[in-house]
Write a protein that holds these residues in place. Structure first.
Motif, mmCIF file in Angstrom:
data_model
loop_
_atom_site.group_PDB
_atom_site.id
_atom_site.type_symbol
_atom_site.label_atom_id
_atom_site.label_comp_id
_atom_site.label_asym_id
_atom_site.label_seq_id
_atom_site.Cartn_x
_atom_site.Cartn_y
_atom_site.Cartn_z
ATOM 1 N N ASP A 1 11.290 20.200 10.305
ATOM 2 C CA ASP A 1 12.060 21.334 10.806
ATOM 3 C C ASP A 1 13.542 21.021 10.657
ATOM 4 N N LEU A 2 14.230 21.798 9.834
ATOM 5 C CA LEU A 2 15.639 21.525 9.528
ATOM 6 C C LEU A 2 16.598 22.300 10.414
ATOM 7 N N GLY A 3 16.075 23.142 11.313
ATOM 8 C CA GLY A 3 16.947 23.872 12.228
ATOM 9 C C GLY A 3 16.974 25.355 11.925
ATOM 10 N N GLU A 4 17.995 26.031 12.457
ATOM 11 C CA GLU A 4 18.128 27.463 12.229
ATOM 12 C C GLU A 4 19.583 27.821 11.962
ATOM 13 N N ILE A 5 19.775 28.934 11.276
ATOM 14 C CA ILE A 5 21.107 29.368 10.854
ATOM 15 C C ILE A 5 21.120 30.887 10.809
ATOM 16 N N ASN B 1 16.900 19.483 -4.662
ATOM 17 C CA ASN B 1 17.023 19.203 -3.237
ATOM 18 C C ASN B 1 18.100 20.059 -2.572
ATOM 19 N N ASN B 2 18.827 20.842 -3.342
ATOM 20 C CA ASN B 2 19.794 21.802 -2.824
ATOM 21 C C ASN B 2 19.301 23.201 -3.161
ATOM 22 N N VAL C 1 0.845 -1.185 0.000
ATOM 23 C CA VAL C 1 0.000 0.000 0.000
ATOM 24 C C VAL C 1 0.886 1.243 0.000
ATOM 25 N N GLN C 2 0.609 2.261 -0.841
ATOM 26 C CA GLN C 2 1.389 3.485 -0.869
ATOM 27 C C GLN C 2 1.157 4.266 0.416
ATOM 28 N N THR C 3 2.253 4.787 0.978
ATOM 29 C CA THR C 3 2.181 5.552 2.238
ATOM 30 C C THR C 3 2.773 6.934 2.047
ATOM 31 N N ARG C 4 2.582 7.784 3.068
ATOM 32 C CA ARG C 4 3.105 9.151 3.047
ATOM 33 C C ARG C 4 4.631 9.151 2.937
ATOM 34 N N LEU C 5 5.187 10.106 2.202
ATOM 35 C CA LEU C 5 6.635 10.239 2.084
ATOM 36 C C LEU C 5 7.268 10.566 3.439
ATOM 37 N N PHE C 6 8.496 10.089 3.609
ATOM 38 C CA PHE C 6 9.241 10.464 4.798
ATOM 39 C C PHE C 6 9.547 11.972 4.766
ATOM 40 N N ARG C 7 9.759 12.527 5.918
ATOM 41 C CA ARG C 7 10.125 13.951 5.988
ATOM 42 C C ARG C 7 11.536 14.155 5.443
ATOM 43 N N PRO C 8 11.789 15.272 4.755
ATOM 44 C CA PRO C 8 13.141 15.549 4.245
ATOM 45 C C PRO C 8 14.152 15.695 5.391
ATOM 46 N N VAL C 9 15.380 15.289 5.093
ATOM 47 C CA VAL C 9 16.474 15.450 6.055
ATOM 48 C C VAL C 9 17.658 16.106 5.346
ATOM 49 N N SER D 1 25.820 29.277 5.967
ATOM 50 C CA SER D 1 25.583 30.613 5.422
ATOM 51 C C SER D 1 26.889 31.189 4.916
ATOM 52 N N VAL D 2 26.782 31.920 3.832
ATOM 53 C CA VAL D 2 27.901 32.686 3.277
ATOM 54 C C VAL D 2 27.392 34.097 3.063
ATOM 55 N N ASP D 3 28.032 35.061 3.706
ATOM 56 C CA ASP D 3 27.555 36.439 3.654
ATOM 57 C C ASP D 3 26.080 36.489 4.088
ATOM 58 N N ASN D 4 25.208 37.014 3.226
ATOM 59 C CA ASN D 4 23.785 37.061 3.579
ATOM 60 C C ASN D 4 22.971 36.042 2.776
ATOM 61 N N THR D 5 23.602 34.874 2.561
ATOM 62 C CA THR D 5 22.981 33.776 1.820
ATOM 63 C C THR D 5 22.927 32.537 2.708
ATOM 64 N N ILE D 6 21.807 31.802 2.647
ATOM 65 C CA ILE D 6 21.653 30.548 3.386
ATOM 66 C C ILE D 6 21.608 29.396 2.391
ATOM 67 N N ILE D 7 22.342 28.317 2.685
ATOM 68 C CA ILE D 7 22.442 27.157 1.803
ATOM 69 C C ILE D 7 21.813 25.957 2.509
ATOM 70 N N VAL D 8 20.847 25.311 1.808
ATOM 71 C CA VAL D 8 20.134 24.153 2.352
ATOM 72 C C VAL D 8 20.407 22.956 1.461
ATOM 73 N N ASN D 9 21.115 21.958 1.976
ATOM 74 C CA ASN D 9 21.411 20.726 1.239
ATOM 75 C C ASN D 9 20.625 19.579 1.864
ATOM 76 N N MET D 10 19.612 19.060 1.113
ATOM 77 C CA MET D 10 18.789 17.952 1.602
ATOM 78 C C MET D 10 19.133 16.673 0.852
ATOM 79 N N GLY D 11 18.867 15.550 1.502
ATOM 80 C CA GLY D 11 19.041 14.267 0.822
ATOM 81 C C GLY D 11 18.007 14.102 -0.294
ATOM 82 N N LYS D 12 18.436 13.517 -1.409
ATOM 83 C CA LYS D 12 17.536 13.296 -2.550
ATOM 84 C C LYS D 12 16.603 12.135 -2.235
ATOM 85 N N MET D 13 15.293 12.324 -2.439
ATOM 86 C CA MET D 13 14.298 11.288 -2.171
ATOM 87 C C MET D 13 13.762 10.749 -3.496
#
Length: 555
Positions: free
Chosen positions: A135-139, A103-104, A49-57, A64-76
């Motif tokens: 929730d992936l956290g804060e930066i 995902n990036n 049976v198809q189920t809900r996707l796992f939450r991204p990690v 962060s670099v200067d005033n830029t935030i970089i989010v790298n998630m695992g590919k699902m």
């Protein structure tokens, strides 16, 4: 056995008479289990049976670099797209949203030096199987590479601000003021040109600001921003009908004259840029507050005490308060001058020093003759330095009585005597809270030198005690006594430190339960510049960095 067979067998067992002895809640739980098993059994021959996707990690930590935030998630593999959101108020509002197959994700053009929260959702081909929010956290974005100085308290008054910067690189040509909420500096409220003299000094003072208001103030080299900081102007000074405003009057003798004419309960507001001489003893018979007006002088108004304060015989005074002042004398040897040298009968409700600098006195408050009561003595948010043989507080006669003695949020160093009382009547309480003390009592002397007792005990809280003071040139004898007298008084010690060179004289009374913690190194290892009164922490490994000592030095 098939799952369905197991279900019916279990259900039949539930109906047996032995279930009469089973608790009703247990029965309900078993029924629920039966239902779940039945649901599973319905699907055992129908495939997965198809189920809900796992939450991204995250595949890498947020960065962060200067005033830029970089989010790298695992590919699902099962996800067709992602939604990534950022916020600055834990998602009461969304600052920026990305939706797409990548995902990036990079968020650019954000506010500098600001904390962002990050969350993500994975999308399935069928929306009912989208993941729940992760929730992936804060930066925090980086601080702008600024040549502008972070403003100190003395860089702001009620209607103005002192802006200063390093003079390296391109010349600063202008200053602009923005609303606090205008974090991207888009709409200036006011603009100022920097003169050649101001450019050379790396400093400009601007006026016309509103009291009690936050601003973003930025400096520019032509059109290029070179830095900006948040400035919060101080609240307006509100004077009552009996208060006296001496700002703008440059007369060193005017305070002495004003003390005699002010009515009971008045506040005397001094010019923060001026020095006032007390050339002859003034004796109090009324309540007064003597306060420095706002100025860009970090020392505030200065009281040069050529003579000391006293009390009119048989007077009752509710309070004498000094606020935002520097109290000093020319008595560098600390052998003859006092702030208070009380020699008359009387009663004083309170003497308080708030946000003051006090130095070059034989004693700050000495009660040395006659009979009287000092209900409360407070030194708060102050720096005390170079005090002689009558100390920070001294009941120097049997017939005066002290109530509550409080030293709080203060730094005290190079004092021969700390706290002392010869009174034959018990003091009500003594509290040392959030203080930095070093070279604070001369070698062999007692920290607390009492003839009688302290009824409610002596409290030492969130305080750092360094070594005793060897006044001999080059001397290294730092051993002191914990206390004298105080045969039955209680000591309450909370979260307080001593340094490795805090030592007791052999055979002397030691303070029970002090220290809470011992710093294993010497004072020079802990503090940055002791001779010049800079007690900022040098050792980043010290356990009390955030919660001990005078708060002005904490990290």
């Amino acid at each position: 056995m098939m799952v369905t067979d197991l279900i019916f067998k279990l259900f039949n067992q539930l109906k047996n008479t032995q279930m009469k002895n089973v608790n009703l809640n247990i029965y309900k739980a078993l029924i629920l289990i039966v239902g779940v098993l039945f649901f599973v059994s319905c699907s055992e021959n129908e495939g997965l049976v198809q189920t809900r996707l796992f939450r991204p990690v995250l595949s890498k930590e947020l960065s962060s670099v200067d005033n830029t935030i970089i989010v790298n998630m695992g590919k699902m593999k099962e996800a067709i797209a992602y939604k990534v959101e950022i916020s600055r108020d834990t998602f009461k509002t969304i600052v920026r949203t990305f939706e797409g197959p990548e995902n990036n994700v990079i968020f650019s053009g954000l506010v500098w030096n600001a904390l962002y929260q990050v969350r993500a959702t994975a999308y399935a081909a069928d929306a009912q199987y989208d993941s729940k929010i992760s929730d992936l956290g804060e930066i925090k974005t980086q601080r702008f590479p600024s040549i502008m100085a972070i403003p100190a308290s003395s860089d702001v008054i009620d209607t103005g601000a002192k802006v200063h910067w390093t003079t390296a690189g391109a010349a600063v040509t202008g200053v602009k003021v923005f609303a606090f909420a205008d974090e991207l500096l888009q709409t200036p409220l006011a603009s100022y040109t920097v003169s050649d003299a101001e450019r050379l000094a790396g400093e400009k003072i601007i006026y016309g600001l509103t009291p009690g208001t936050k601003y973003q103030i930025a400096i520019y080299s032509n059109a290029e921003a070179r830095g900006w900081e948040v400035y919060a102007t101080k609240p307006p000074l509100v004077l009552g009908s009996n208060d006296i405003d001496l700002r703008g009057i440059n007369d060193p003798a005017i305070l002495s004259t004003t003390l005699t004419t002010a009515v009971d309960g008045s506040t005397i507001l001094l010019d923060g840029n001026n020095t006032y001489n007390i050339n002859s003893t003034y004796s109090f018979n009324k309540s007064l507050k003597i306060k420095s007006g706002y100025s860009f002088n970090p020392a505030g108004a200065t009281l040069n005490l050529v003579a000391n304060f006293n009390l009119v015989a048989n007077s009752t005074v509710a309070s004498i308060v000094f606020e935002g002042l520097t109290l000093t004398s020319t008595d560098v040897a600390a052998s003859s001058k006092y702030v208070f040298n009380v020699a008359q009968n009387g009663n004083i409700g309170e003497i308080a020093f708030n946000n003051c600098k006090i130095n070059n006195f034989r004693g700050i408050a000495r009660f040395q003759a006659s009979t009287g009561t000092i209900g409360k003595y407070t030194i708060n948010n102050s720096i005390v330095n170079n005090i002689g043989g009558y100390g920070v507080f001294n009941i120097d006669v049997a017939t005066w009585t002290a109530g509550d003695v409080l030293l709080k949020n203060s730094t005290i160093y190079r004092t021969n005597v700390f706290l002392a009382s010869k009174s034959t009547t018990a003091t009500k309480s003594v509290s040392i809270e959030d203080c930095t003390l070093n070279d604070f009592v001369a070698k062999t002397r007692a920290i607390f030198a009492w003839t009688n007792e302290v009824t409610n005990g002596i409290t030492i809280k969130n305080t750092i005690m360094g070594r005793g003071w060897d006044t001999t040139a080059g001397g290294t004898d730092y051993a002191i006594a914990g206390y004298s007298g105080l045969a039955t008084s209680n000591f309450i010690v909370v979260n307080s430190y001593s340094t490795a060179d805090f030592k007791y004289v052999t055979g002397a009374k030691t303070i029970p339960n002090f220290p809470s913690f011992t710093y294993a190194k010497k004072v020079e290892d802990l503090w940055k510049d002791i001779p010049n009164g800079d007690f900022s922490f040098k050792d980043s490994g010290f356990g009390g960095l955030k919660d001990s000592g005078d708060p002005r030095w904490r990290l």
